[in-house]
Design an enzyme around this catalytic site. Sequence first.
Site, PDB file in Angstrom:
ATOM      1  N   GLY A  89     -54.124 106.231 -96.637  1.00  0.00           N
ATOM      2  CA  GLY A  89     -55.376 106.977 -96.647  1.00  0.00           C
ATOM      3  C   GLY A  89     -56.577 106.074 -96.847  1.00  0.00           C
ATOM      4  O   GLY A  89     -57.486 106.393 -97.608  1.00  0.00           O
TER       5      GLY A  89
ATOM      6  N   ASP B  20     -48.552 108.358 -90.812  1.00  0.00           N
ATOM      7  CA  ASP B  20     -48.493 109.670 -91.452  1.00  0.00           C
ATOM      8  C   ASP B  20     -47.470 109.567 -92.590  1.00  0.00           C
ATOM      9  O   ASP B  20     -46.277 109.369 -92.348  1.00  0.00           O
ATOM     10  CB  ASP B  20     -48.059 110.717 -90.424  1.00  0.00           C
ATOM     11  CG  ASP B  20     -47.997 112.127 -90.983  1.00  0.00           C
ATOM     12  OD1 ASP B  20     -47.964 112.286 -92.226  1.00  0.00           O
ATOM     13  OD2 ASP B  20     -47.950 113.071 -90.174  1.00  0.00           O
TER      14      ASP B  20
ATOM     15  N   TYR C 297     -53.290 121.523-105.150  1.00  0.00           N
ATOM     16  CA  TYR C 297     -53.742 120.154-105.401  1.00  0.00           C
ATOM     17  C   TYR C 297     -53.357 119.711-106.811  1.00  0.00           C
ATOM     18  O   TYR C 297     -52.825 118.624-107.017  1.00  0.00           O
ATOM     19  CB  TYR C 297     -55.254 120.076-105.205  1.00  0.00           C
ATOM     20  CG  TYR C 297     -55.830 118.687-105.371  1.00  0.00           C
ATOM     21  CD1 TYR C 297     -55.617 117.716-104.410  1.00  0.00           C
ATOM     22  CD2 TYR C 297     -56.594 118.366-106.489  1.00  0.00           C
ATOM     23  CE1 TYR C 297     -56.150 116.443-104.549  1.00  0.00           C
ATOM     24  CE2 TYR C 297     -57.130 117.097-106.642  1.00  0.00           C
ATOM     25  CZ  TYR C 297     -56.905 116.137-105.668  1.00  0.00           C
ATOM     26  OH  TYR C 297     -57.426 114.874-105.822  1.00  0.00           O
TER      27      TYR C 297
END
Length: 274
Positions: free
Chosen positions: A12, A86, A179
């Site tokens: 990321g 990914d 989250y």
Amino acid sequence: MQLVGKVALITGGSRGLGRADALALAAAGADVVITDILLESGQDSGVAQKYGPLAQFFQSSRVVYAEQTAEEIRQMGRRALALQMDVTDRQQVAEVFARVKSEMGSIDILVNNAATLDHVAQIEQQNDDFWERDLRVNLTGAYNCCKAVWPYMKEQKWGRIINMASVAGTMGGFGQSSYSTTKAGILGLTKSLALEGARHNITVNAIVPGVIATEAFQMTSPQMRERMIARTAFKRAGEPEDIASAVVFLASDGAKYITGIELYVAGGLNLFTF
């Protein structure tokens, strides 16, 4: 905190905390591999569609700097790669890690930064598909990367794994069930792997960020930003570089006897402030 000769891989890493981490690790001497589902060139619109509105926004608005960051690192005199990956695809993770090992010689530092954070709804309105997505990316994605890098670190008898948690994982977050759950899980994963890694000279630690002025934070409403900032002791948001400095420290020999910790970089948000 020199990291000359070390190779760091960041997931990321195309913006925000990941980009800041990449630049800071390179400044400390490391060669850096930036991975992300989005790259500036050759983007597959289906990837962004798969991962929801925030990924789609970043792609459409070109808030993607993986290849640019790699070039900036090369300008520092370090080696750098920007690779599409990914974290939910175990086969792809294994292939990317094998390529990095072959081309760069080692993988010494892993920063698990990839995450989704655009699923905000109270429990009755939680989207079941987004719940599953958040588990796959935020928690299982970190697991996949840890498992893939582990044999390389064991073989070289040296490794640093730094997992990105969140105050939402330690304090909870209103409307952030998925989250918060994934970030709490990151802490359990960190501590378990810290126990397993110690005998192989692998440290595993978690950073617990608070309110950090990333591109995603700037997308929240001004009123919400003010409320979040008011919770901090400093009454201001942190900068991505504040997180990056902690990453560099935990990756360095200065932290060689530190493992299994939750390092808050939250400006006192986790304290009783009013």
